[in-house]
Scaffold this active site. Structure first.
Site, PDB file in Angstrom:
ATOM      1  N   ARG A  26       0.819  -1.221   0.000  1.00  0.00           N
ATOM      2  CA  ARG A  26       0.000   0.000   0.000  1.00  0.00           C
ATOM      3  C   ARG A  26       0.853   1.271   0.000  1.00  0.00           C
ATOM      4  O   ARG A  26       0.432   2.298   0.548  1.00  0.00           O
ATOM      5  CB  ARG A  26      -0.957   0.042   1.203  1.00  0.00           C
ATOM      6  CG  ARG A  26      -2.044  -0.996   1.175  1.00  0.00           C
ATOM      7  CD  ARG A  26      -3.289  -0.424   0.522  1.00  0.00           C
ATOM      8  NE  ARG A  26      -4.248  -1.489   0.258  1.00  0.00           N
ATOM      9  CZ  ARG A  26      -5.267  -1.789   1.054  1.00  0.00           C
ATOM     10  NH1 ARG A  26      -5.484  -1.088   2.135  1.00  0.00           N
ATOM     11  NH2 ARG A  26      -6.076  -2.761   0.746  1.00  0.00           N
ATOM     12  N   ARG A  30      -3.169   6.500   1.052  1.00  0.00           N
ATOM     13  CA  ARG A  30      -3.681   7.662   1.790  1.00  0.00           C
ATOM     14  C   ARG A  30      -2.748   8.261   2.825  1.00  0.00           C
ATOM     15  O   ARG A  30      -3.044   9.345   3.326  1.00  0.00           O
ATOM     16  CB  ARG A  30      -5.014   7.291   2.452  1.00  0.00           C
ATOM     17  CG  ARG A  30      -6.137   7.184   1.449  1.00  0.00           C
ATOM     18  CD  ARG A  30      -7.379   6.623   2.101  1.00  0.00           C
ATOM     19  NE  ARG A  30      -7.146   5.270   2.538  1.00  0.00           N
ATOM     20  CZ  ARG A  30      -8.051   4.508   3.131  1.00  0.00           C
ATOM     21  NH1 ARG A  30      -9.240   4.999   3.394  1.00  0.00           N
ATOM     22  NH2 ARG A  30      -7.767   3.286   3.493  1.00  0.00           N
ATOM     23  N   ARG A  39      -6.736  12.658  -4.855  1.00  0.00           N
ATOM     24  CA  ARG A  39      -8.032  12.009  -4.668  1.00  0.00           C
ATOM     25  C   ARG A  39      -9.161  12.997  -4.379  1.00  0.00           C
ATOM     26  O   ARG A  39     -10.333  12.628  -4.437  1.00  0.00           O
ATOM     27  CB  ARG A  39      -7.931  10.960  -3.557  1.00  0.00           C
ATOM     28  CG  ARG A  39      -7.311   9.649  -4.009  1.00  0.00           C
ATOM     29  CD  ARG A  39      -8.351   8.708  -4.624  1.00  0.00           C
ATOM     30  NE  ARG A  39      -9.163   8.083  -3.576  1.00  0.00           N
ATOM     31  CZ  ARG A  39     -10.346   8.498  -3.174  1.00  0.00           C
ATOM     32  NH1 ARG A  39     -10.904   9.548  -3.731  1.00  0.00           N
ATOM     33  NH2 ARG A  39     -10.986   7.876  -2.226  1.00  0.00           N
ATOM     34  N   ASP A  75      -6.543  -2.268  -7.611  1.00  0.00           N
ATOM     35  CA  ASP A  75      -7.107  -2.995  -6.480  1.00  0.00           C
ATOM     36  C   ASP A  75      -7.313  -4.443  -6.889  1.00  0.00           C
ATOM     37  O   ASP A  75      -7.484  -4.736  -8.074  1.00  0.00           O
ATOM     38  CB  ASP A  75      -8.441  -2.372  -6.047  1.00  0.00           C
ATOM     39  CG  ASP A  75      -8.825  -2.831  -4.648  1.00  0.00           C
ATOM     40  OD1 ASP A  75      -8.365  -2.213  -3.672  1.00  0.00           O
ATOM     41  OD2 ASP A  75      -9.535  -3.846  -4.532  1.00  0.00           O
ATOM     42  N   TYR A 150     -14.744 -11.886  -0.908  1.00  0.00           N
ATOM     43  CA  TYR A 150     -15.446 -10.612  -1.168  1.00  0.00           C
ATOM     44  C   TYR A 150     -16.674 -10.820  -2.049  1.00  0.00           C
ATOM     45  O   TYR A 150     -17.727 -10.201  -1.831  1.00  0.00           O
ATOM     46  CB  TYR A 150     -14.502  -9.610  -1.840  1.00  0.00           C
ATOM     47  CG  TYR A 150     -13.531  -8.971  -0.863  1.00  0.00           C
ATOM     48  CD1 TYR A 150     -13.958  -8.013   0.046  1.00  0.00           C
ATOM     49  CD2 TYR A 150     -12.190  -9.329  -0.858  1.00  0.00           C
ATOM     50  CE1 TYR A 150     -13.070  -7.427   0.940  1.00  0.00           C
ATOM     51  CE2 TYR A 150     -11.295  -8.754   0.030  1.00  0.00           C
ATOM     52  CZ  TYR A 150     -11.747  -7.804   0.930  1.00  0.00           C
ATOM     53  OH  TYR A 150     -10.867  -7.229   1.817  1.00  0.00           O
TER      54      TYR A 150
HETATM   55  O1  CP3 Z   1       0.311   0.561  -2.984  1.00  0.00           O
HETATM   56  C1  CP3 Z   1      -0.208  -0.550  -3.203  1.00  0.00           C
HETATM   57  O2  CP3 Z   1      -0.040  -1.544  -2.441  1.00  0.00           O
HETATM   58  C2  CP3 Z   1      -0.939  -0.749  -4.507  1.00  0.00           C
HETATM   59  C3  CP3 Z   1      -2.328  -0.559  -4.515  1.00  0.00           C
HETATM   60  C4  CP3 Z   1      -3.286  -1.513  -3.808  1.00  0.00           C
HETATM   61  C5  CP3 Z   1      -4.541  -1.078  -3.316  1.00  0.00           C
HETATM   62  N1  CP3 Z   1      -5.227  -2.174  -2.903  1.00  0.00           N
HETATM   63  C6  CP3 Z   1      -4.998   0.316  -3.327  1.00  0.00           C
HETATM   64  C7  CP3 Z   1      -6.134   0.707  -2.487  1.00  0.00           C
HETATM   65  C8  CP3 Z   1      -3.212  -2.894  -3.616  1.00  0.00           C
HETATM   66  C9  CP3 Z   1      -2.066  -3.860  -3.917  1.00  0.00           C
HETATM   67  C10 CP3 Z   1      -4.458  -3.298  -3.042  1.00  0.00           C
HETATM   68  C11 CP3 Z   1      -4.790  -4.698  -2.757  1.00  0.00           C
HETATM   69  C12 CP3 Z   1      -5.976  -4.997  -1.950  1.00  0.00           C
HETATM   70  N2  CP3 Z   1      -7.213  -4.401  -1.989  1.00  0.00           N
HETATM   71  C13 CP3 Z   1      -6.054  -6.064  -1.043  1.00  0.00           C
HETATM   72  C14 CP3 Z   1      -4.937  -7.038  -0.761  1.00  0.00           C
HETATM   73  C15 CP3 Z   1      -3.958  -6.496   0.195  1.00  0.00           C
HETATM   74  C16 CP3 Z   1      -4.447  -6.449   1.606  1.00  0.00           C
HETATM   75  O3  CP3 Z   1      -4.538  -5.329   2.139  1.00  0.00           O
HETATM   76  O4  CP3 Z   1      -4.661  -7.511   2.197  1.00  0.00           O
HETATM   77  C17 CP3 Z   1      -7.333  -6.073  -0.480  1.00  0.00           C
HETATM   78  C18 CP3 Z   1      -7.864  -7.036   0.565  1.00  0.00           C
HETATM   79  C19 CP3 Z   1      -8.070  -5.016  -1.106  1.00  0.00           C
HETATM   80  C20 CP3 Z   1      -9.506  -4.664  -0.908  1.00  0.00           C
HETATM   81  C21 CP3 Z   1      -9.624  -3.255  -0.448  1.00  0.00           C
HETATM   82  N3  CP3 Z   1      -9.488  -2.153  -1.276  1.00  0.00           N
HETATM   83  C22 CP3 Z   1      -9.889  -2.781   0.863  1.00  0.00           C
HETATM   84  C23 CP3 Z   1     -10.089  -3.654   2.085  1.00  0.00           C
HETATM   85  C24 CP3 Z   1      -9.898  -1.371   0.796  1.00  0.00           C
HETATM   86  C25 CP3 Z   1     -10.140  -0.398   1.911  1.00  0.00           C
HETATM   87  C26 CP3 Z   1      -8.800  -0.150   2.553  1.00  0.00           C
HETATM   88  C27 CP3 Z   1      -8.828   0.796   3.717  1.00  0.00           C
HETATM   89  O5  CP3 Z   1      -7.706   0.938   4.279  1.00  0.00           O
HETATM   90  O6  CP3 Z   1      -9.838   1.387   4.077  1.00  0.00           O
HETATM   91  C28 CP3 Z   1      -9.630  -1.007  -0.543  1.00  0.00           C
HETATM   92  C29 CP3 Z   1      -9.524   0.356  -1.104  1.00  0.00           C
HETATM   93  C30 CP3 Z   1      -8.145   0.770  -1.501  1.00  0.00           C
HETATM   94  N4  CP3 Z   1      -7.312   0.022  -2.270  1.00  0.00           N
HETATM   95  C31 CP3 Z   1      -7.508   1.998  -1.206  1.00  0.00           C
HETATM   96  C32 CP3 Z   1      -6.261   1.972  -1.833  1.00  0.00           C
HETATM   97  C33 CP3 Z   1      -5.232   3.071  -1.877  1.00  0.00           C
HETATM   98  C34 CP3 Z   1      -8.109   3.144  -0.421  1.00  0.00           C
HETATM   99  C35 CP3 Z   1      -8.992   3.909  -1.376  1.00  0.00           C
HETATM  100  C36 CP3 Z   1      -9.076   5.403  -1.061  1.00  0.00           C
HETATM  101  O7  CP3 Z   1      -9.949   5.767  -0.268  1.00  0.00           O
HETATM  102  O8  CP3 Z   1      -8.278   6.173  -1.631  1.00  0.00           O
END
Ligand code: CP3
Length: 344
Positions: A26, A30, A39, A75, A150
């Site tokens: 990640r 954010r 964003r 994502d 999911y």
């Molecule tokens: O920098 C990176 O790692 C690359 C981008 C990336 C994102 N999601 C961006 C993101 C990657 C590799 C993911 C993978 C992802 N997404 C996973 C596997 C990794 C893990 O954390 O176990 C999972 C389970 C998801 C599903 C997902 N997407 C969730 C649970 C959320 C909410 C996260 C939170 O912290 O609230 C997201 C949204 C998401 N994906 C964001 C980002 C930057 C936040 C979106 C925003 O509000 O800007």
């Protein structure tokens, strides 16, 4: 770019030399003010679907820090839209219509990456063109079981009971759905490698909900096939992050990935004891350690490096995604310290 030229790729292949490569799960997100600013003008889904924006966000942490690898901003849920799934983010994924029956499962189609995710492939091309050749670009996909969680649950959950009960009640439909996700992610990762990704990673964020028997029954054969088929289609290293998988590592070894990602709850030497001395591991600083005073953070970093020294090679990372309230200056300190302590 010639195969395996970056330090990161060489570590994935089990070679040591130079410092331990470091990147952060990640890392594009954010906790970075420049991400939050961008964003304000573009929502998350639009950002992931606009190649120029996705490439820009991918490169934000690369400009700030001397990280050894970039991970594409996207994502794990993104390719599911190309399979016929209606999707939104708030901030985690929310499904328009969860899969709750064999009939629902049959309504999905296999992913054609060129057709369903052309913006992802274009974002990879744009990013690779801008990233310097000594830094790797990682493509990724959700592992089938985590995507299944999911899809069936319909969104995030602590225990994914809907998904886990579907697996038991509708085993045949669940297995067919897992296979469809597996086939689709093979194509997706192969297409990302063809577009220029130097390595690919499978995120199995929720696999820790399974015990070893269920893992062997529902996941291991499929994951072996997925990794085998990605390897047959591309030559890039394959990383498998089995989050919460401390009890599963003997079986995770059988998956055959080049690198195993380990969460922070298990010291890397204990992961290596399960995976064998030839294992290459990625991880696993507790994301909360970034909130510690610097001297303590420094000790924690050295601890992870010492643990990582028991493996054939080590890619430094956190044990899960960086928290959004993390101070970006702590990340600068982390990356420098990893490089300094591991330089030889
Ligand atoms: O920098 C990176 O790692 C690359 C981008 C990336 C994102 N999601 C961006 C993101 C990657 C590799 C993911 C993978 C992802 N997404 C996973 C596997 C990794 C893990 O954390 O176990 C999972 C389970 C998801 C599903 C997902 N997407 C969730 C649970 C959320 C909410 C996260 C939170 O912290 O609230 C997201 C949204 C998401 N994906 C964001 C980002 C930057 C936040 C979106 C925003 O509000 O800007």
């Amino acid at each position: 770019m010639p195969e395996g030229r970056t330090l990161f790729e060489r570590a994935c292949r089990g070679e040591r030399g130079g410092h331990a490569p470091v990147w952060i799960m990640r890392q594009a997100g954010r906790y970075l003010p420049e991400y939050r600013k961008l964003r304000e003008e573009v929502d998350f889904l639009t950002a992931t679907k606009t190649p120029e924006v996705a490439a820009r966000i991918t490169l934000q942490p690369m400009e700030r820090y001397p990280l050894d690898a970039a991970i594409l901003f996207s994502d794990i849920m993104t390719p599911l839209e190309g399979m016929g799934v209606g999707l939104d983010f708030d901030p985690g994924p929310v499904l328009e219509r969860p899969i709750r029956s064999a009939e629902d499962a049959r309504s999905l189609r296999p992913l054609d990456p060129e057709e369903g995710t052309p913006f992802v492939l274009e974002a990879i091309r744009l990013t690779r063109a801008e990233l310097s050749p000594d830094r790797a670009l990682i493509g990724f996909a959700g592992a089938p079981f985590t995507l299944f969680c999911y899809l069936v649950q319909g969104g995030g959950s602590k225990d994914f009971m809907e998904a886990r009960s579907f697996l038991r009640l509708e085993t045949e439909a669940a297995t067919a759905l897992l296979e469809l996700l597996g086939d689709s992610m093979v194509r997706y990762l192969a297409a990302q490698a063809r577009a220029g990704a130097d390595a690919v990673m499978l995120f199995d964020s929720w696999v820790g909900l399974l015990g070893p028997d269920s893992y062997r029954r529902f996941v291991l054969p499929l994951m072996r096939r997925v990794v085998g088929e990605v390897r047959a289609a591309t030559h890039v290293p394959i990383i498998y992050f089995a989050n919460g998988g401390a009890t599963l590592l003997r079986d995770v070894k059988e998956v055959g990935a080049d690198v195993v990602g380990v969460d922070w709850t298990l010291p890397l030497s204990r992961a290596v004891a399960e995976l064998g001395p030839d294992a290459v591991v990625q991880g696993n600083l507790d994301p909360a350690a970034l909130f510690a005073p610097r001297d303590e953070l420094d000790r924690a970093i050295q601890g992870v490096l010492e643990e990582g020294a028991t493996a054939r090679a080590h890619v430094f990372n956190l044990g899960h995604g960086i928290h959004r309230t993390t101070d970006p200056d702590q990340v600068a300190f982390l990356v420098d310290r990893v490089h300094e302590h591991s330089a030889r």
